[in-house]
Every structure is written in C-alpha cells, then in structure tokens.
Scaffold this active site. Structure first.
Site, mmCIF file in Angstrom:
data_model
loop_
_atom_site.group_PDB
_atom_site.id
_atom_site.type_symbol
_atom_site.label_atom_id
_atom_site.label_comp_id
_atom_site.label_asym_id
_atom_site.label_seq_id
_atom_site.Cartn_x
_atom_site.Cartn_y
_atom_site.Cartn_z
ATOM 1 C CE LYS A 78 -4.048 1.827 2.758
ATOM 2 N NZ LYS A 78 -4.964 1.766 3.850
ATOM 3 C CB SER A 153 -8.211 3.611 2.677
ATOM 4 O OG SER A 153 -7.238 2.955 3.606
ATOM 5 C CB SER A 177 -8.527 0.827 5.602
ATOM 6 O OG SER A 177 -9.038 1.881 5.147
HETATM 7 N N1 GLN Z 1 -13.147 3.821 5.890
HETATM 8 C C1 GLN Z 1 -12.724 4.330 7.109
HETATM 9 C C2 GLN Z 1 -12.441 5.745 7.166
HETATM 10 O O1 GLN Z 1 -12.466 6.347 6.269
HETATM 11 C C3 GLN Z 1 -11.589 3.493 7.477
HETATM 12 C C4 GLN Z 1 -10.315 3.878 6.839
HETATM 13 C C5 GLN Z 1 -9.375 3.086 7.482
HETATM 14 O O2 GLN Z 1 -9.246 2.187 8.014
HETATM 15 N N2 GLN Z 1 -7.897 3.579 7.042
HETATM 16 O O3 GLN Z 1 -11.942 6.359 8.109
#
Ligand code: GLN
Length: 484
Positions: A78, A153, A177
């Site tokens: 990532k 994400s 994410s």
């Molecule tokens: N979708 C969640 C957010 O927008 C979690 C994101 C993540 O785990 N980095 O914060």
C-alpha cells in the site's frame, strides 16, 4: 493454470524446489500487471526494474543455500508504507514527489526475508475512505466487476491480490481498511491486534487505531505474511513485546469446541439479505465442524461510528499538521511563509482529507475538548469493555465484514455519511484494539464476493487463523478467480 493464479503458498513451494526462479515468477507477475492493470488501476507506481533486480538477488541468495517462503516472492505494498528510494504518495498530491529515505519496519522485514516489491498500491488519500475513490491518482476498479469499487482504503492492495498482481500485499486498517476491501474483492485480510505490528514508517492517519496487516488469496498465505511482519519494534513505542506464535502451525488446529459468539446488535433487520444468508451459512458450517455457537451482546455498538469519526479525525488533524510544504513533498509558490503554508495545504489535500482535518480541529479546540474528544475517549473504553465481556464467554465473534457487496463507482461518492456506514461492522474492532480477519464466504447472485469477519481476543490471531482455515478448507471460494 497460469503462474499468476498460484497462491503464495504454492508459489513458495515452486521456488523452494527450484522448479521456478524468482525472476520467472516476477516476470509472470509483471506480465499479468501489464495485461490487466489498465482495467483495474491497482497501482500508483509499478517498479518493474526494482522488482527484477530484487528477484535476481533473491535467486542468488537461494543459490547460496538460503531458504524461506518469501525469498523471491513478488508482493505489493500500500502506498502509505515508506519504501526507501521508492515514491510513497499516500495517493495525495501533497506527497506526489516524496521519496522516503528509509523503509517502514514491515518493509525492511519483508526485504530481509527476500520479498520482491512489484510496486505501490492505490488508496483513498491518506487512507481516508471506503472505496479508493478519494485518490488523487484515479479510482481503482474491482476485478470482479470493473464498474464497482474495490472497497477502501486499501482498495489497490485488495484488487492487486484478487487480480493476481503478485501473491499478496500489505494494507493498513484504521477502521476497516484491510477487511472491507478484502471482503469486497473476495480475498483474506487481517487487522492484527493493536501493538502486534510495528507502525514505524506507516504514514500516520489515526495513530491509536492504525495497524498494518496482510491481504492475500488464502488464509495460509496471510499466515506467512503475518509471520514475517509481526513482532516488537524498538522504533514504535506502541508495539508490544510479546512472542509471535507459529501461525502456520495454527492452521490445522480445527474448531472443535471453539465458542463462537454472534453479537445480536450486528444481525439486525434491514441487513442485505444475501450478506446475512452467506454469513449465517458460514457460521453453520463452522458449527458442523464442532464449533459451539451462542448469542453475545456488544451493547455500545450504536455509538461506534460517532466515536470513531471524532477520534480518528482528531488524531488525523494532528498527524497531518506536518504537511506544510516545508518538510515533505508538494510546495505551493507564495510570497512569504504563512501564505505558503495555506496555499500548500489548500492545493495539496483533497476534499475528504480537508473535511477530516476541519472536523478534528474543531473537536480538539479548547471549548469543545471535554464535550467531544474526552467524551469519545470515555465511550471508547465502554466499547472495549463490551468486547472484554463478550470474550469472557466466547473465543471468537463472527459478523459480516461489510453491510453490502461492492457498490458501484460513484454511487456513494457525494455522500460522506453513507460512505462512513460501509465500516459499520469493522470500526468497533479498531476502537477495542482486538484482531479481526475477513475471509470469503460466498458470492451474491450477480457474482460479487461476500466476506465473513472473525474477531478474536487481543493477541490471539492464532485462533483466527485456525477458525478461518477450518472454514476455508470446507469450501471452494478460494479457488475462484475473477475473469478479467
Ligand atoms: N473507511 C474508514 C475511514 O474512512 C476507515 C479507513 C481506514 O481504515 N483507514 O476512516
């Protein structure tokens, strides 16, 4: 079967017997990327040259007698994990030109184990989002249906693992994410216990919630990656000094007598019927192998979303203050320093990141601190206590990972609140700090993957690997590949 369709475990076997060299395997992965990446857009950066060089080095190490499952293994990272000499953008204009002078600890560990890095995968800017649509470098498409999101994400890492762009990837999980994109792309993803994996070199979003974890096509593959990255690191004061168990050994433990809890707050009216049915069938399948299922309660579940979006934004507003145009990456031109800060941040950050910085700054401002931030911290303790209470009665908790299968690109992009609901089943786990895994448990009528989430006690990833492997072994979901 084409080489790119092998699991990590199968590829490792072929490297081990020298049936395949790392250079051959890496060339196969790069050829697959060249063929299908234009449709998927899983990567921000593909580093073919660096990958081939690392592959040749791995082959040389093996020729000298070195062994190991990751020696010569092509993987994806990532793009919020710092890689020495390789651009690390967080999918933000703010870091577009940024090349870290050091490796994140997980990257250094994989490098030492001989892993080959194919490139850096796309994400929602600074890991804020659930669809990978918030990237400054374009959206990633779900390999199972190119009109749909891969989740987020870590959508690029999930899409890469599903599409056969390498044999596994690392993601990061602050509120879901790793698990939510794993669910939407039909792969396995683990968010480890907070403190199990070093965060050193992970560009921070919300430091008390962030963890790095594996994303792979099978439970055994994820176990290999976890084995390589887990453990204490002096560079991260929140990493915990605790022995890392043998995860591969845990895979064959089975589920006889394992107590599985179903939280009644997570199985509610109005849930997507296909998701509910697949998850219930998965729990039945574990029961038929000897697990004991009972209902548990996590009474503060309804507050998780509000607590998360207060704490995560508060921490993000502080963590992202460092991006000022002086120290890292992008710098806007201005006549003096203060306008330079302002223009850099106005032009460098995308809309979701700005929204969160503003929310977080507001929640932390002196007049509101007690009403919002402190209150949210107090409720966070209650949420953690809910899990402690449930884990006094059961060994594992089972829930859906995501409320629906992959949604259409654009469907939720203009509605942040609806988007935030994508994490309704995953964020409580980060607040409580416990580990959780998503694994495939079926497909919807229109061929989209559905994920089962298994939540464990703190530092009991082994039980998650055991239960997940038992379930996976009784079904053939892991053999399905998207027809790209
Ligand atoms: N979708 C969640 C957010 O927008 C979690 C994101 C993540 O785990 N980095 O914060």
């Amino acid at each position: 079967m084409s080489l790119h369709e092998l699991t990590l475990t199968q590829a490792a076997e072929k490297l081990g017997t020298k049936e395949l060299s790392s250079v051959e395997l890496t060339k196969a992965a790069l050829a697959r990327i060249e063929a299908a990446e234009p449709k998927v857009h899983a990567f921000v950066t593909v580093d073919a040259e660096g990958a081939l060089k690392a592959a040749a080095e791995a082959d040389a190490r093996r020729a000298k007698g070195e062994t190991g499952p990751l020696l010569g293994m092509p993987l994806a990272l990532k793009d919020n994990l710092s890689t020495r000499g390789l651009r690390t953008t967080c999918s933000s204009k703010m870091l577009e030109p940024y090349v870290p002078p050091f490796d994140a600890t997980v990257v250094a560990k994989l490098r030492a184990a001989g892993a080959v890095f194919l490139g850096k995968t796309n994400l929602d800017e600074f890991a804020m989002g659930s669809s990978t649509e918030n990237s400054a470098f374009g959206v990633t498409h779900n390999p199972w249906d190119l009109d749909r999101v891969p989740g987020g994400s870590s959508g690029g890492s999930a899409a890469a693992a599903a599409a056969g762009f390498g044999f596994g990837a690392l993601g990061s999980d602050t509120g879901g994410s790793i698990r939510q994109p794993a669910s939407l792309c039909g792969i396995v993803g683990l968010k480890p216990t907070y403190g199990r994996v070093s965060r050193y070199g992970l560009v921070a979003f919300a430091s008390s919630l962030d963890q790095i974890g594996p994303m792979a096509r099978t439970v055994a593959d994820a176990a290999v990656l976890s084995q390589a990255i887990d453990g204490h690191d002096a560079m991260d004061s929140t990493s915990v000094e605790r022995a890392v168990p043998d995860y591969t050994a845990a895979l064959s433990k089975g589920v006889k007598g394992l107590r599985i809890g179903l939280p009644k707050e997570y199985f509610v009216e109005g849930m997507d019927p296909e998701v509910a049915a697949a998850v219930k069938a998965a729990v039945k399948s574990l029961e038929s192998q000897g697990a004991v299922v009972k209902e548990v309660s996590l009474p503060h579940t309804e507050h998780c979303l509000s607590v998360y979006y207060l704490l995560a934004t508060a921490e993000a507003s502080s963590n992202l203050a460092r991006f000022d145009g002086v120290r890292y990456g992008f710098r806007a031109q201005a006549e003096s320093l203060v306008p330079q800060y302002m223009k850099t941040r106005a032009q460098g950050f995308g809309p979701e990141v700005k929204r969160r910085i503003m929310l977080g700054t507001y929640a932390l401002s002196s007049g509101y601190y007690d009403a919002y931030y402190k209150r949210a911290q107090q409720v966070r303790t209650l949420i953690a206590q809910d899990f402690a209470g449930a884990f006094a009665q059961v060994d594992v908790i089972a829930t859906p990972t995501a409320p629906t299968p992959a949604f259409k690109i654009g469907e939720k992009a203009d509605d942040p609140l609806t988007m935030y609901l994508s994490d309704i089943f995953t964020i409580s786990i980060n607040l409580a700090g416990v580990p959780a895994m998503s694994l495939p448990c079926g497909f919807s009528k229109n061929g989209l993957p559905i994920g089962l989430q298994l939540i464990g006690k703190a530092f009991d990833e082994s039980t998650l690997f055991a239960a997940a492997a038992a379930y996976e072994g009784a079904h053939d979901w892991k053999d399905k590949r998207p027809s790209l």
